[in-house]
Design a protein around this motif. Structure first.
Motif, PDB file in Angstrom:
ATOM      1  N   UNK A 191      15.439 -17.853  63.681  1.00 20.76           N
ATOM      2  CA  UNK A 191      16.453 -17.373  64.618  1.00 20.76           C
ATOM      3  C   UNK A 191      17.678 -16.933  63.816  1.00 20.76           C
ATOM      4  N   UNK A 192      18.366 -15.929  64.312  1.00 22.35           N
ATOM      5  CA  UNK A 192      19.541 -15.422  63.603  1.00 22.35           C
ATOM      6  C   UNK A 192      20.582 -16.512  63.379  1.00 22.35           C
ATOM      7  N   UNK A 193      20.672 -17.439  64.320  1.00 21.39           N
ATOM      8  CA  UNK A 193      21.702 -18.476  64.260  1.00 21.39           C
ATOM      9  C   UNK A 193      21.488 -19.474  63.118  1.00 21.39           C
ATOM     10  N   UNK A 194      20.288 -19.515  62.558  1.00 19.25           N
ATOM     11  CA  UNK A 194      20.012 -20.497  61.495  1.00 19.25           C
ATOM     12  C   UNK A 194      19.624 -19.855  60.167  1.00 19.25           C
ATOM     13  N   UNK A 195      19.499 -18.537  60.154  1.00 18.90           N
ATOM     14  CA  UNK A 195      19.114 -17.855  58.912  1.00 18.90           C
ATOM     15  C   UNK A 195      20.091 -18.172  57.798  1.00 18.90           C
ATOM     16  N   UNK A 196      19.531 -18.471  56.638  1.00 17.47           N
ATOM     17  CA  UNK A 196      20.365 -18.779  55.486  1.00 17.47           C
ATOM     18  C   UNK A 196      20.787 -20.241  55.409  1.00 17.47           C
ATOM     19  N   UNK A 197      20.568 -21.004  56.489  1.00 13.38           N
ATOM     20  CA  UNK A 197      20.943 -22.418  56.503  1.00 13.38           C
ATOM     21  C   UNK A 197      19.728 -23.330  56.637  1.00 13.38           C
ATOM     22  N   UNK A 198      18.730 -22.901  57.372  1.00 11.91           N
ATOM     23  CA  UNK A 198      17.536 -23.708  57.615  1.00 11.91           C
ATOM     24  C   UNK A 198      16.354 -23.116  56.848  1.00 11.91           C
ATOM     25  N   UNK A 199      15.446 -24.007  56.436  1.00  7.43           N
ATOM     26  CA  UNK A 199      14.226 -23.578  55.769  1.00  7.43           C
ATOM     27  C   UNK A 199      13.040 -24.336  56.339  1.00  7.43           C
ATOM     28  N   UNK A 200      12.051 -23.604  56.815  1.00  9.59           N
ATOM     29  CA  UNK A 200      10.825 -24.222  57.304  1.00  9.59           C
ATOM     30  C   UNK A 200       9.777 -24.172  56.203  1.00  9.59           C
ATOM     31  N   UNK A 201       8.988 -25.227  56.115  1.00 14.03           N
ATOM     32  CA  UNK A 201       7.922 -25.270  55.123  1.00 14.03           C
ATOM     33  C   UNK A 201       6.796 -26.139  55.662  1.00 14.03           C
TER      34      UNK A 201
END
Length: 127
Positions: free
Chosen positions: A60-70
């Motif tokens: 989501x745009x609101x979390x890009x650059x802050x959250x990472x899914x793996x």
């Protein structure tokens, strides 16, 4: 099929948390995994998704650059690393298990596209 989400808690703004989603009861490596969240009085919203192989992710745009899914298919576990947390990130976070492949990137972001859901873990970010 069971999805067990964990790792939530209370953190100050700017802090970090790592959520985990342990899956049992089916072949984990054949499914896309996503994280959604729901704040009080709001609809459930997409946060992040990862393909069955881990080769592609969507945020989501609101979390890009802050959250990472793996994901670690050997451990049947998915993760959501959350950094630079903001008060507006406060919500119950849910992991969800879906199909192996979707025909469009949009479908990875739709709650109804996911068949199995975890119980949710609360994330609270204080200002």
């Amino acid at each position: 099929v069971q999805l067990q989400a964990s790792g939530g808690g209370l953190v100050q703004a700017g802090g970090s948390l790592r959520l985990s989603c342990a899956v049992s009861g089916l072949t984990f490596g054949n499914s896309a995994i996503a994280w959604f969240r729901q704040a009080p009085g709001k609809e459930r919203e997409f946060v992040a998704a990862i393909t069955w192989s881990g080769g592609s992710t969507n945020y989501a745009d609101s979390v890009k650059g802050r959250f990472t899914i793996s994901r670690d298919n050997a451990k049947n576990t998915a993760y959501l690393q959350m950094n630079s947390l903001k008060p507006e990130d406060t919500a119950v976070y849910y992991c969800a298990l879906g199909a192996r492949v979707y025909s469009s990137n949009y479908l990875y972001t739709v709650p109804s596209a996911y068949k199995y859901w975890g119980q949710g873990t609360q994330v609270t970010v204080s200002s």
